[in-house]
Motif scaffolding. Structure first.
Motif, PDB file in Angstrom:
ATOM      1  N   GLY A 184       0.801  -1.211   0.063  1.00 57.19           N
ATOM      2  CA  GLY A 184      -0.048   0.043  -0.029  1.00 57.19           C
ATOM      3  C   GLY A 184       0.803   1.316   0.133  1.00 57.19           C
ATOM      4  O   GLY A 184       2.074   1.220   0.289  1.00 57.19           O
ATOM      5  N   SER A 185       0.327   2.223  -0.314  1.00 54.25           N
ATOM      6  CA  SER A 185       0.903   3.741  -0.626  1.00 54.25           C
ATOM      7  C   SER A 185       1.012   4.361   0.644  1.00 54.25           C
ATOM      8  O   SER A 185       1.682   5.505   1.096  1.00 54.25           O
ATOM      9  CB  SER A 185       0.466   4.321  -1.644  1.00 54.25           C
ATOM     10  OG  SER A 185      -1.051   4.388  -1.570  1.00 54.25           O
ATOM     11  N   SER A 186       0.283   3.983   1.666  1.00 62.79           N
ATOM     12  CA  SER A 186       0.559   4.937   2.901  1.00 62.79           C
ATOM     13  C   SER A 186       0.146   3.795   4.216  1.00 62.79           C
ATOM     14  O   SER A 186      -0.526   3.011   4.219  1.00 62.79           O
ATOM     15  CB  SER A 186      -0.822   5.727   3.124  1.00 62.79           C
ATOM     16  OG  SER A 186      -1.175   6.079   4.323  1.00 62.79           O
ATOM     17  N   GLY A 187       0.938   4.027   5.281  1.00 61.47           N
ATOM     18  CA  GLY A 187       1.015   3.117   6.347  1.00 61.47           C
ATOM     19  C   GLY A 187       0.578   3.918   7.702  1.00 61.47           C
ATOM     20  O   GLY A 187       0.408   3.166   8.613  1.00 61.47           O
ATOM     21  N   ALA A 188       0.483   5.106   7.538  1.00 58.76           N
ATOM     22  CA  ALA A 188       0.440   5.803   8.810  1.00 58.76           C
ATOM     23  C   ALA A 188      -1.215   5.784   9.206  1.00 58.76           C
ATOM     24  O   ALA A 188      -1.940   6.094   8.301  1.00 58.76           O
ATOM     25  CB  ALA A 188       0.856   7.314   8.636  1.00 58.76           C
ATOM     26  N   LEU A 189      -1.271   5.773  10.298  1.00 54.56           N
ATOM     27  CA  LEU A 189      -2.755   5.604  10.825  1.00 54.56           C
ATOM     28  C   LEU A 189      -3.167   7.108  10.886  1.00 54.56           C
ATOM     29  O   LEU A 189      -2.599   8.041  10.962  1.00 54.56           O
ATOM     30  CB  LEU A 189      -2.636   5.321  12.570  1.00 54.56           C
ATOM     31  CG  LEU A 189      -4.017   5.248  13.141  1.00 54.56           C
ATOM     32  CD1 LEU A 189      -4.756   4.066  12.944  1.00 54.56           C
ATOM     33  CD2 LEU A 189      -3.841   5.528  14.829  1.00 54.56           C
ATOM     34  N   ALA A 190      -4.387   7.284  10.380  1.00 54.14           N
ATOM     35  CA  ALA A 190      -5.011   8.591  10.213  1.00 54.14           C
ATOM     36  C   ALA A 190      -4.648   9.515   9.390  1.00 54.14           C
ATOM     37  O   ALA A 190      -5.028  10.776   9.367  1.00 54.14           O
ATOM     38  CB  ALA A 190      -5.068   9.253  11.600  1.00 54.14           C
ATOM     39  N   ALA A 191      -3.597   8.997   8.516  1.00 54.13           N
ATOM     40  CA  ALA A 191      -3.119   9.905   7.350  1.00 54.13           C
ATOM     41  C   ALA A 191      -4.222   9.912   6.085  1.00 54.13           C
ATOM     42  O   ALA A 191      -4.706   9.092   5.801  1.00 54.13           O
ATOM     43  CB  ALA A 191      -1.912   9.561   6.787  1.00 54.13           C
ATOM     44  N   VAL A 192      -4.266  11.275   5.684  1.00 50.73           N
ATOM     45  CA  VAL A 192      -5.273  11.290   4.485  1.00 50.73           C
ATOM     46  C   VAL A 192      -4.308  11.354   3.158  1.00 50.73           C
ATOM     47  O   VAL A 192      -3.193  11.572   3.177  1.00 50.73           O
ATOM     48  CB  VAL A 192      -5.915  12.719   4.446  1.00 50.73           C
ATOM     49  CG1 VAL A 192      -6.919  12.684   5.580  1.00 50.73           C
ATOM     50  CG2 VAL A 192      -5.177  13.745   4.334  1.00 50.73           C
ATOM     51  N   GLN A 193      -4.788  10.770   2.173  1.00 53.49           N
ATOM     52  CA  GLN A 193      -3.953  10.964   0.702  1.00 53.49           C
ATOM     53  C   GLN A 193      -3.850  12.146   0.375  1.00 53.49           C
ATOM     54  O   GLN A 193      -4.755  12.846   0.172  1.00 53.49           O
ATOM     55  CB  GLN A 193      -4.680   9.776  -0.222  1.00 53.49           C
ATOM     56  CG  GLN A 193      -4.627   8.297   0.068  1.00 53.49           C
ATOM     57  CD  GLN A 193      -2.812   8.005  -0.057  1.00 53.49           C
ATOM     58  OE1 GLN A 193      -2.042   8.811  -0.677  1.00 53.49           O
ATOM     59  NE2 GLN A 193      -2.489   6.808   0.475  1.00 53.49           N
ATOM     60  N   GLY A 194      -2.802  12.708  -0.147  1.00 48.50           N
ATOM     61  CA  GLY A 194      -2.529  13.940  -0.809  1.00 48.50           C
ATOM     62  C   GLY A 194      -1.196  14.282  -0.762  1.00 48.50           C
ATOM     63  O   GLY A 194      -0.390  13.610  -0.599  1.00 48.50           O
ATOM     64  N   ILE A 195      -0.937  15.439  -1.173  1.00 47.55           N
ATOM     65  CA  ILE A 195       0.574  15.965  -1.172  1.00 47.55           C
ATOM     66  C   ILE A 195       0.881  17.261  -0.380  1.00 47.55           C
ATOM     67  O   ILE A 195      -0.144  17.991   0.111  1.00 47.55           O
ATOM     68  CB  ILE A 195       0.786  16.726  -2.744  1.00 47.55           C
ATOM     69  CG1 ILE A 195      -0.143  17.592  -3.160  1.00 47.55           C
ATOM     70  CG2 ILE A 195       0.920  15.513  -3.606  1.00 47.55           C
ATOM     71  CD1 ILE A 195       0.017  17.978  -4.513  1.00 47.55           C
ATOM     72  N   GLU A 196       1.922  16.973   0.364  1.00 47.88           N
ATOM     73  CA  GLU A 196       2.339  17.939   1.514  1.00 47.88           C
ATOM     74  C   GLU A 196       2.763  19.486   0.999  1.00 47.88           C
ATOM     75  O   GLU A 196       3.614  19.257   0.105  1.00 47.88           O
ATOM     76  CB  GLU A 196       3.626  17.304   2.249  1.00 47.88           C
ATOM     77  CG  GLU A 196       3.288  16.214   3.433  1.00 47.88           C
ATOM     78  CD  GLU A 196       2.288  16.526   4.627  1.00 47.88           C
ATOM     79  OE1 GLU A 196       2.412  17.630   4.888  1.00 47.88           O
ATOM     80  OE2 GLU A 196       1.681  15.712   4.824  1.00 47.88           O
ATOM     81  N   GLY A 197       2.557  20.440   1.757  1.00 43.61           N
ATOM     82  CA  GLY A 197       2.682  21.788   1.180  1.00 43.61           C
ATOM     83  C   GLY A 197       4.002  22.086   1.996  1.00 43.61           C
ATOM     84  O   GLY A 197       4.891  21.298   2.397  1.00 43.61           O
ATOM     85  N   PRO A 198       4.241  23.374   2.153  1.00 37.45           N
ATOM     86  CA  PRO A 198       3.263  24.530   1.898  1.00 37.45           C
ATOM     87  C   PRO A 198       3.500  25.005   0.483  1.00 37.45           C
ATOM     88  O   PRO A 198       2.754  25.832   0.051  1.00 37.45           O
ATOM     89  CB  PRO A 198       3.795  25.554   2.818  1.00 37.45           C
ATOM     90  CG  PRO A 198       5.329  25.296   2.889  1.00 37.45           C
ATOM     91  CD  PRO A 198       5.376  24.158   2.794  1.00 37.45           C
ATOM     92  N   SER A 199       4.402  24.444  -0.433  1.00 37.81           N
ATOM     93  CA  SER A 199       4.395  24.900  -1.645  1.00 37.81           C
ATOM     94  C   SER A 199       3.871  23.860  -2.831  1.00 37.81           C
ATOM     95  O   SER A 199       4.257  22.642  -2.724  1.00 37.81           O
ATOM     96  CB  SER A 199       5.926  25.206  -2.207  1.00 37.81           C
ATOM     97  OG  SER A 199       6.107  26.515  -1.515  1.00 37.81           O
ATOM     98  N   PHE A 200       3.094  24.111  -3.768  1.00 35.97           N
ATOM     99  CA  PHE A 200       2.665  23.034  -4.586  1.00 35.97           C
ATOM    100  C   PHE A 200       2.683  23.717  -6.037  1.00 35.97           C
ATOM    101  O   PHE A 200       2.665  24.798  -6.283  1.00 35.97           O
ATOM    102  CB  PHE A 200       1.139  22.889  -4.199  1.00 35.97           C
ATOM    103  CG  PHE A 200       0.695  22.624  -3.023  1.00 35.97           C
ATOM    104  CD1 PHE A 200       0.840  21.113  -2.627  1.00 35.97           C
ATOM    105  CD2 PHE A 200       0.160  23.193  -1.951  1.00 35.97           C
ATOM    106  CE1 PHE A 200       0.483  20.892  -1.208  1.00 35.97           C
ATOM    107  CE2 PHE A 200       0.067  23.130  -0.615  1.00 35.97           C
ATOM    108  CZ  PHE A 200       0.183  21.838  -0.294  1.00 35.97           C
TER     109      PHE A 200
END
Ligand SMILES: [Cu+2]
Lengths: 470, 434
Positions: free
Chosen positions: A24-40
């Motif tokens: 899977g792409s995410s293992g962290a409890l409670a993490a949402v899928q997305g991209i981290e800022g603050p710059s996009f």
């Protein structure tokens, strides 16, 4: 009686879950899928999505054009994840076909400054091949959205939408800076709909035939996917432009935060099976009567109308409270060691609970949520509702030849139980979890372009405490 | 065991027999086929059964002083039938029917095995109302009596108690994660009514189809506060008198009412129902309700105090048993138990009384914040999405005697098909206080 925790099905489920953890792409409890800022760095570009009726449709959407991104158009756009106080910078490049014209992003609820680009009606825009930069300070935690501010009647419909999560300074287990906003798991739910005629006209480059005032959607999406596609994992290869699933899984008693984002044209009465929701925030604000008061204006219901352009923070939990029977089929007078679920746990299930304190037909009322003694009603490890511990299942189920079985029925009414499936049953519930449909109660929206089932339907799953969750 | 009070006037007309020659000719062939299938599948008879335990635990769970009346058993059917729209048009429908008049719930009634034969084409709109007292347990048996006019279908049906807190999938009625009873089989659902409020129930099998076809009904749980001893003083000095009724356990009398009425708003798309009756493809994308209704009737049928029969040259069956007659004395407080079960539209409703409606409950929950903050609100127009339910008080203290209307402000729906001045509307008659 033999406990059910290590049944053949549960073992299979654990194996499957372990596989998911590895791949899977995410293992962290409670993490949402997305991209981290603050710059996009986002690019607006074309791509095709699949719908559950077997069709594919041309979309315009956002791609993560940063060095770590895959630069693939996705529907909805990447969820932008920032922290309260961040100075957020979003650079947008317009890689749409020239016929699409300029494009832009608006950030409702944020005070935005722009640089570059060309003037537009609502904000600075990126001309074809050009770029524009937006900047705002994420002063308020909460759930927000972003979308096109250029020809929005067409460009939003075409897919230029996405969610923004601003974590409060209290940290990433909170929706807002108050204990009332603490959660165990969180999920982003972006609700949209589609009028396929518009997408066909764009695909055939018949732009002068597009009439958005005759908008008539016939397909509805949770995170850009129809049911059952939205149950497949994040980033499955067969949905390259629809990377986000919506399939909350939780253990009994955990608090789930649903960050509901509505960014289409319609209102949808979204109904949560299994339990009432508690709406603690709307439009990026805690429902509170004043500073420090917490979510004292929160409201509960089984159905909440989503309003186009509005976000909401919705809490949901499930704990079998007052069901009237034992969901684990525990028999009266039998001890069930907690260590059979988790070897680090001690004691027997519900040994914390003294039923004599709550003898029925006395003046003693069961404590209600908010009472100091409320937690005593639940096992501190498994969250089992102890007044029903050892209470037998109340009815006799009909024989198998009298029944139709659904694909998520594990052949047992008990959570994590052991059941026999009908011949030919696909067995899509190997862990015997409790499946709850979350869906639009405008039931015609449970279809994809005239095909049942599909549309705005998804499932949340309550899993047995022995089933590991990512 | 306690049987709920369905409207006794709604029972069958004297002399009317089911399955006799008074049924229209068009019913004969499928009915005979269904009965033939019954006859050749004797093993399925055994699967028609009602589960109804005695209340022998000695505990007065509902607080009414009687420890032996806390179990409620009901028996409904899932099947098909006809409803008559207010313009006279008959629409084919699926819905639930009332089988409480069979054994074992009525010991003098016909054997339970005869339910499918006796209840063929006796679906009701809305489905039989279920009312419970908080603390009671409901054993709700649903017998799938098959769709007589659609022998091509093998659909199961289910009961979904909409809004039931902490539901378990086995009794949630969703066909995906639970078993559902096939034709000629019964399933007994169990619910412990722990939370008062205005709920509703519906079939969840292929819900876009089965709900559009009419499988909807009212379900209410009354609060324990109704059972308080006479003279109990509530918060703020409100004195409870025996017989007082409240929507919720408000603690202060703020949800007291004199008269209650269901306002279950829904609609039917005649093209969809015709397509179902004549076995042509169902159009989901184009689904659009053109007959809108309160409690299964469009205005002016909402005002008809009698059972409406689905006649076709014969008396037919009284499928629509629920008028929406609102007769109040000035000063009385009306509780409207509002819900929307439409599969296509969100409806708004208002009255012409000139006084606002006070919304005290939403989604079967008292409008109070987690710390007790009063979050009730007053509106002149209430917007109700599909799947939403509200408890709405109308205080007539300042309403002069006269005739008023309750109607949908979504004005395009004030119609019965092509007939204007219909749909979601009824009258409120306020008389002078005696
Ligand atoms: Cu059904």
């Amino acid at each position: 009686m033999r406990p059910h925790f290590f049944s053949r099905q549960t073992a299979l489920g654990i194996a499957l879950t372990a596989l998911l953890l590895v791949f899977g792409s995410s293992g962290a409890l409670a993490a949402v899928q997305g991209i981290e800022g603050p710059s996009f760095q986002l690019t607006a570009k074309t791509g095709s999505i699949s719908t559950s009726d077997g069709e594919s449709f041309l979309m315009w959407g956002y791609a993560d054009a940063s060095a770590s991104g895959n630069n693939t158009m996705q529907y909805p756009g990447p969820t932008l994840i920032v922290n309260q106080g961040d100075v957020v910078t979003v650079t947008l490049t317009n890689s749409l076909p020239a016929e699409a014209g300029n494009t832009s992003i608006v950030f409702p609820g944020q005070v935005v400054t722009t640089s570059g680009g060309v003037p537009g009606v609502l904000t600075q825009e990126a001309a074809t091949g050009g770029s524009v930069t937006y900047q705002f300070t994420a002063t308020h935690p909460g759930t927000f959205l972003y979308r096109s501010g250029s020809q929005p009647d067409l460009q939003v419909e075409m897919g230029l939408v996405g969610a923004i999560v601003v974590y409060p300074s209290m940290g990433r287990s909170y929706a807002y800076n108050h204990e009332d906003a603490r959660f165990d798991r969180e999920f982003v739910l972006v609700i949209t709909e589609m009028d396929p005629t518009i997408h066909r006209m764009v695909e055939y480059e018949e732009f002068n035939l597009i009439d958005t005032s005759a908008y008539y959607p016939t397909n509805w999406f949770a995170n850009g996917r129809n049911f059952p596609d939205n149950l497949s994992d994040d980033f499955v290869p067969w949905l390259p432009h629809q990377p986000y699933k919506f399939n909350p899984r939780l253990h009994p008693g955990e608090r789930v935060l649903v960050r509901s984002v509505s960014v289409g044209n319609q209102l949808h009465p979204f109904h949560y099976h299994g339990n009432d929701i508690e709406v603690i925030g709307e439009g990026g604000r805690l429902l509170s009567s004043g500073p420090g008061m917490g979510a004292d204006l929160a409201w509960q219901a089984a159905t909440r109308r989503t309003i186009p352009g509005q976000t909401a923070d919705v809490m949901w939990t499930w704990n079998a409270e007052q069901l009237g029977w034992d969901i684990y089929d525990h028999q009266p007078g039998v001890d069930y060691p907690r260590a059979e679920i988790d070897t680090t746990w001690t004691g027997n299930i519900c040994d914390n609970f003294d039923p004599l304190l709550y003898e029925p037909n006395t003046t003693t009322q069961l404590p209600a949520p908010g009472d100091p003694d409320y937690a005593d009603l639940f096992d501190p490890f498994t969250n089992e509702y102890c007044p029903d511990h050892g209470t037998l299942f109340p009815v006799i189920l009909p024989t198998r030849d009298s029944l139709s079985f659904g694909p998520y029925y594990a052949g047992t009414p008990f959570l994590g139980g052991e059941g026999e499936l009908a011949p030919g049953d696909p067995g899509l519930n190997a862990t015997a979890g409790y499946f709850y449909m979350w869906h639009s109660h405008t039931e015609k929206e449970l279809t994809s372009n005239d095909i049942w089932p599909g549309g705005l339907v998804t499932f949340a799953i309550v899993e047995h405490p022995a089933v590991p969750l990512p | 065991m306690q049987l709920d009070n369905c409207n006794p006037a709604a029972r069958r007309r004297p002399g009317q027999r089911k399955g006799n020659a008074m049924k229209a000719f068009r019913y004969y062939l499928p009915l005979i086929l269904a009965l033939f299938l019954l006859a050749v599948m004797p093993q399925t008879w055994a699967s028609i059964a009602v589960q109804c335990p005695e209340d022998t635990d000695g505990i007065d769970a509902d607080g009414d002083g009687d420890p032996a009346n806390d179990i409620v058993c009901r028996h409904i059917t899932g099947g098909d039938g006809f409803a008559t729209m207010a313009d006279g048009r008959r629409l084919y429908m699926f819905s639930f029917g009332d089988a409480d008049d069979h054994q074992p719930l009525d010991p003098a009634g016909p054997p339970v095995e005869e339910t499918p034969a006796n209840k063929a084409l006796e679906a009701e709109l809305p489905a039989p109302r279920i009312t419970l007292r908080e603390g009671q347990e409901l054993y709700l048996t649903m017998t799938n009596v098959s769709m007589v006019l659609r022998p091509d279908l093998f659909d199961p049906h289910s009961v979904h108690w909409h809004g039931f807190p902490n539901a378990a999938p086995i009794f949630d009625g969703l066909p995906e994660p639970s078993p559902t009873p096939n034709m000629m089989a019964s399933f007994t659902y169990y619910y412990k009514a722990a939370h008062p409020g205005t709920y509703f129930y519906h079939c969840h099998v292929e819900a876009a189809e089965h709900m559009q076809m009419g499988m909807i009904g009212n379900l209410w749980v009354t609060p324990k506060q109704n059972e308080l001893p006479d003279g109990t003083v509530l918060l703020g000095g409100f004195v409870h008198n025996a017989g007082n009724k409240y929507a919720y356990n408000d603690g202060d009398g703020s949800t007291f009412y004199d008269v209650e009425i269901p306002i279950q708003m829904t609609g039917m798309d005649s093209a969809f129902h015709d397509a179902s009756e004549f076995v042509t493809p169902l159009m989901f994308a184009e689904m659009h309700d053109n007959y809108t209704m309160i409690n299964g009737r469009g205005y002016p049928d909402t005002m008809d105090p009698n059972v409406i029969f689905n006649q076709d040259g014969t008396p037919g069956f009284g499928a629509q048993k629920t008028p929406t007659l609102i007769d109040l004395e000035q000063g009385q407080i009306l509780l409207m138990r509002v819900s929307n079960v439409s599969t296509t539209h969100i409806y708004s409703m208002a009255t012409t009384t000139g006084v606002p409606m006070k919304v005290v409950g939403r989604g079967a929950a008292l409008l109070r914040g987690p710390t007790g903050e009063d979050t009730s609100f007053e509106v002149n127009v209430l917007n109700v999405g599909g799947g939403q339910a509200f408890d709405v008080l109308l205080d007539t203290q300042d309403v002069p005697p006269g005739k008023y209307f309750l109607y949908t402000t979504t004005l395009q729906f004030l119609a019965n098909g092509d007939q204007e001045r219909g749909g979601i509307m009824t009258e409120i008659n306020v008389s002078a206080a005696p």
